[in-house]
Scaffold this motif. Structure first.
Motif, mmCIF file in Angstrom:
data_model
loop_
_atom_site.group_PDB
_atom_site.id
_atom_site.type_symbol
_atom_site.label_atom_id
_atom_site.label_comp_id
_atom_site.label_asym_id
_atom_site.label_seq_id
_atom_site.Cartn_x
_atom_site.Cartn_y
_atom_site.Cartn_z
ATOM 1 N N ILE A 161 -7.359 3.823 -10.753
ATOM 2 C CA ILE A 161 -8.708 3.465 -10.317
ATOM 3 C C ILE A 161 -9.135 4.452 -9.242
ATOM 4 O O ILE A 161 -8.444 4.615 -8.232
ATOM 5 N N SER A 162 -10.262 5.120 -9.458
ATOM 6 C CA SER A 162 -10.790 6.087 -8.489
ATOM 7 C C SER A 162 -12.065 5.526 -7.873
ATOM 8 O O SER A 162 -12.970 5.106 -8.597
ATOM 9 N N GLU B 74 -2.386 -5.387 -1.806
ATOM 10 C CA GLU B 74 -2.189 -6.815 -2.033
ATOM 11 C C GLU B 74 -2.158 -7.143 -3.524
ATOM 12 O O GLU B 74 -1.444 -8.058 -3.953
ATOM 13 N N TYR B 75 -2.926 -6.376 -4.329
ATOM 14 C CA TYR B 75 -3.034 -6.681 -5.757
ATOM 15 C C TYR B 75 -2.223 -5.727 -6.635
ATOM 16 O O TYR B 75 -2.517 -5.568 -7.810
ATOM 17 N N GLY B 76 -1.190 -5.119 -6.069
ATOM 18 C CA GLY B 76 -0.215 -4.435 -6.909
ATOM 19 C C GLY B 76 -0.267 -2.927 -6.941
ATOM 20 O O GLY B 76 0.417 -2.307 -7.764
ATOM 21 N N GLU C 268 0.576 -3.480 -16.140
ATOM 22 C CA GLU C 268 0.396 -4.936 -16.187
ATOM 23 C C GLU C 268 -0.380 -5.479 -14.987
ATOM 24 O O GLU C 268 -0.904 -6.598 -15.024
ATOM 25 N N ASP C 269 -0.494 -4.708 -13.906
ATOM 26 C CA ASP C 269 -1.247 -5.137 -12.724
ATOM 27 C C ASP C 269 -2.668 -4.575 -12.702
ATOM 28 O O ASP C 269 -3.446 -4.899 -11.792
ATOM 29 N N PHE C 270 -3.015 -3.763 -13.703
ATOM 30 C CA PHE C 270 -4.275 -3.025 -13.664
ATOM 31 C C PHE C 270 -5.512 -3.923 -13.632
ATOM 32 O O PHE C 270 -6.395 -3.757 -12.791
ATOM 33 N N ASN C 271 -5.596 -4.896 -14.542
ATOM 34 C CA ASN C 271 -6.804 -5.718 -14.622
ATOM 35 C C ASN C 271 -7.042 -6.529 -13.355
ATOM 36 O O ASN C 271 -8.170 -6.607 -12.863
ATOM 37 N N ALA C 272 -5.994 -7.143 -12.827
ATOM 38 C CA ALA C 272 -6.144 -7.926 -11.597
ATOM 39 C C ALA C 272 -6.558 -7.023 -10.433
ATOM 40 O O ALA C 272 -7.409 -7.394 -9.610
ATOM 41 N N LEU C 273 -5.977 -5.840 -10.373
ATOM 42 C CA LEU C 273 -6.317 -4.890 -9.313
ATOM 43 C C LEU C 273 -7.760 -4.435 -9.439
ATOM 44 O O LEU C 273 -8.499 -4.369 -8.443
ATOM 45 N N GLU D 278 -10.244 -6.025 -10.858
ATOM 46 C CA GLU D 278 -11.105 -7.154 -10.497
ATOM 47 C C GLU D 278 -11.245 -7.258 -8.985
ATOM 48 O O GLU D 278 -12.336 -7.468 -8.458
ATOM 49 N N ALA D 279 -10.129 -7.084 -8.281
ATOM 50 C CA ALA D 279 -10.144 -7.201 -6.824
ATOM 51 C C ALA D 279 -10.950 -6.078 -6.180
ATOM 52 O O ALA D 279 -11.746 -6.314 -5.266
ATOM 53 N N ILE D 280 -10.751 -4.845 -6.657
ATOM 54 C CA ILE D 280 -11.491 -3.710 -6.092
ATOM 55 C C ILE D 280 -12.974 -3.820 -6.422
ATOM 56 O O ILE D 280 -13.840 -3.560 -5.579
ATOM 57 N N SER D 281 -13.286 -4.232 -7.653
ATOM 58 C CA SER D 281 -14.688 -4.417 -8.041
ATOM 59 C C SER D 281 -15.354 -5.461 -7.152
ATOM 60 O O SER D 281 -16.537 -5.339 -6.804
ATOM 61 N N GLY D 282 -14.590 -6.487 -6.795
ATOM 62 C CA GLY D 282 -15.131 -7.557 -5.964
ATOM 63 C C GLY D 282 -15.538 -7.111 -4.571
ATOM 64 O O GLY D 282 -16.309 -7.804 -3.893
ATOM 65 N N LEU D 283 -15.050 -5.968 -4.132
ATOM 66 C CA LEU D 283 -15.425 -5.436 -2.818
ATOM 67 C C LEU D 283 -16.803 -4.777 -2.852
ATOM 68 O O LEU D 283 -17.377 -4.482 -1.795
ATOM 69 N N GLY D 284 -17.323 -4.519 -4.061
ATOM 70 C CA GLY D 284 -18.639 -3.895 -4.176
ATOM 71 C C GLY D 284 -18.649 -2.402 -3.941
ATOM 72 O O GLY D 284 -19.711 -1.805 -3.744
ATOM 73 N N VAL D 285 -17.475 -1.753 -4.015
ATOM 74 C CA VAL D 285 -17.409 -0.304 -3.828
ATOM 75 C C VAL D 285 -17.705 0.394 -5.155
ATOM 76 O O VAL D 285 -17.583 -0.201 -6.223
ATOM 77 N N GLU D 286 -18.104 1.663 -5.081
ATOM 78 C CA GLU D 286 -18.403 2.421 -6.289
ATOM 79 C C GLU D 286 -17.109 2.871 -6.954
ATOM 80 O O GLU D 286 -16.307 3.585 -6.353
#
Length: 237
Positions: free
Chosen positions: A140-141, A157-159, A177-182, A184-192
């Motif tokens: 994820i960039s 925190e999310y892997g 296996e941790d990609f989707n949860a990670l 989701e968490a990064i997207s939730g911060l509202g960063v580009e």
């Protein structure tokens, strides 16, 4: 954590190449196809697919094209059977290259890929000839901003297994296996989010001079121009 400053150059070269060649739709289709293949065709359950669809809409891709890419990845196109294959080989100066493809005509695809390698002065290898030099990671960039510390803390925190710092970008790596949860968490911060996918990462990179780098980049461009090719991976530094 590790870091260096070549990302800005890579980003500039890639953006310039995409603009010149008009690859926005092609890239969007590939991003959607890879995301759907890895995480399923429901964007509500697949954060990577949801992001890929959003980016496709940003370049005005029609909904029919988006749905066709999803159907292709999930095998829902009537009367068409796609094979998922990975071709491995060596480019100029022994740079390891892998091309992930989805094709309804294996003979056509392998002929095109072999021709591309040969024309570039490389050679197409057998299965396993270079894949041992790579490991699969979620990547994820994101753009750096004033929340850099929060992004890093959330990622760990999310892997996240590693966070690479470039001039303007953070590249976060995780186990697949941790990609989707990670994500989701990064997207939730509202960063580009600039890029998000599950990809192969080179365990050892090869340094080459500018002349060889140009030859390798031409080979990569040729492979990416093939409609069957979904992703090209290499170990050139």
């Amino acid at each position: 954590m590790s870091g260096h400053n070549k990302w800005s150059k890579i980003k500039y070269v890639k953006a310039k190449s995409d603009a010149i060649k008009g690859k926005q739709f092609t890239k969007a289709v590939r991003d959607i196809t890879v995301a759907a293949k890895n995480g399923g065709g429901d964007p509500e359950q697949n954060a990577a697919l949801r992001l890929a669809i959003d980016k496709a809409k940003e370049v005005s891709m029609p909904q029919a094209n988006i749905q066709r890419a999803i159907d292709k990845a999930t095998g829902n196109l009537e009367g068409v059977v796609y094979e998922e294959l990975t071709y491995e080989g060596y480019g100029p100066s022994g740079v390891a290259i892998m091309a992930e493809v989805m094709t309804d005509n294996k003979n056509r695809t392998v002929a095109n890929i072999r021709h591309a390698f040969t024309k570039a002065g490389g050679n197409l290898g057998t299965s396993g000839s270079v894949s041992w030099m790579f490991e699969k990671k979620g990547v994820i960039s994101v753009n750096k901003d004033e929340r850099e510390e929060e992004i890093m803390e959330t990622a760990m925190e999310y892997g996240a297994e590693d966070i690479k710092e470039f001039d303007e970008v953070l590249v976060i790596e995780s186990a697949p296996e941790d990609f989707n949860a990670l994500l989701e968490a990064i997207s939730g911060l509202g960063v580009e989010i600039l890029e998000s996918n599950i990809d192969y990462i080179a365990t050892n990179e090869i340094d080459v001079d500018d002349e060889i780098a140009e030859k390798v980049e031409r080979l990569i461009d040729t492979l990416e121009d093939d409609d069957d090719v979904q992703n090209v991976i290499h170990n050139m530094a």
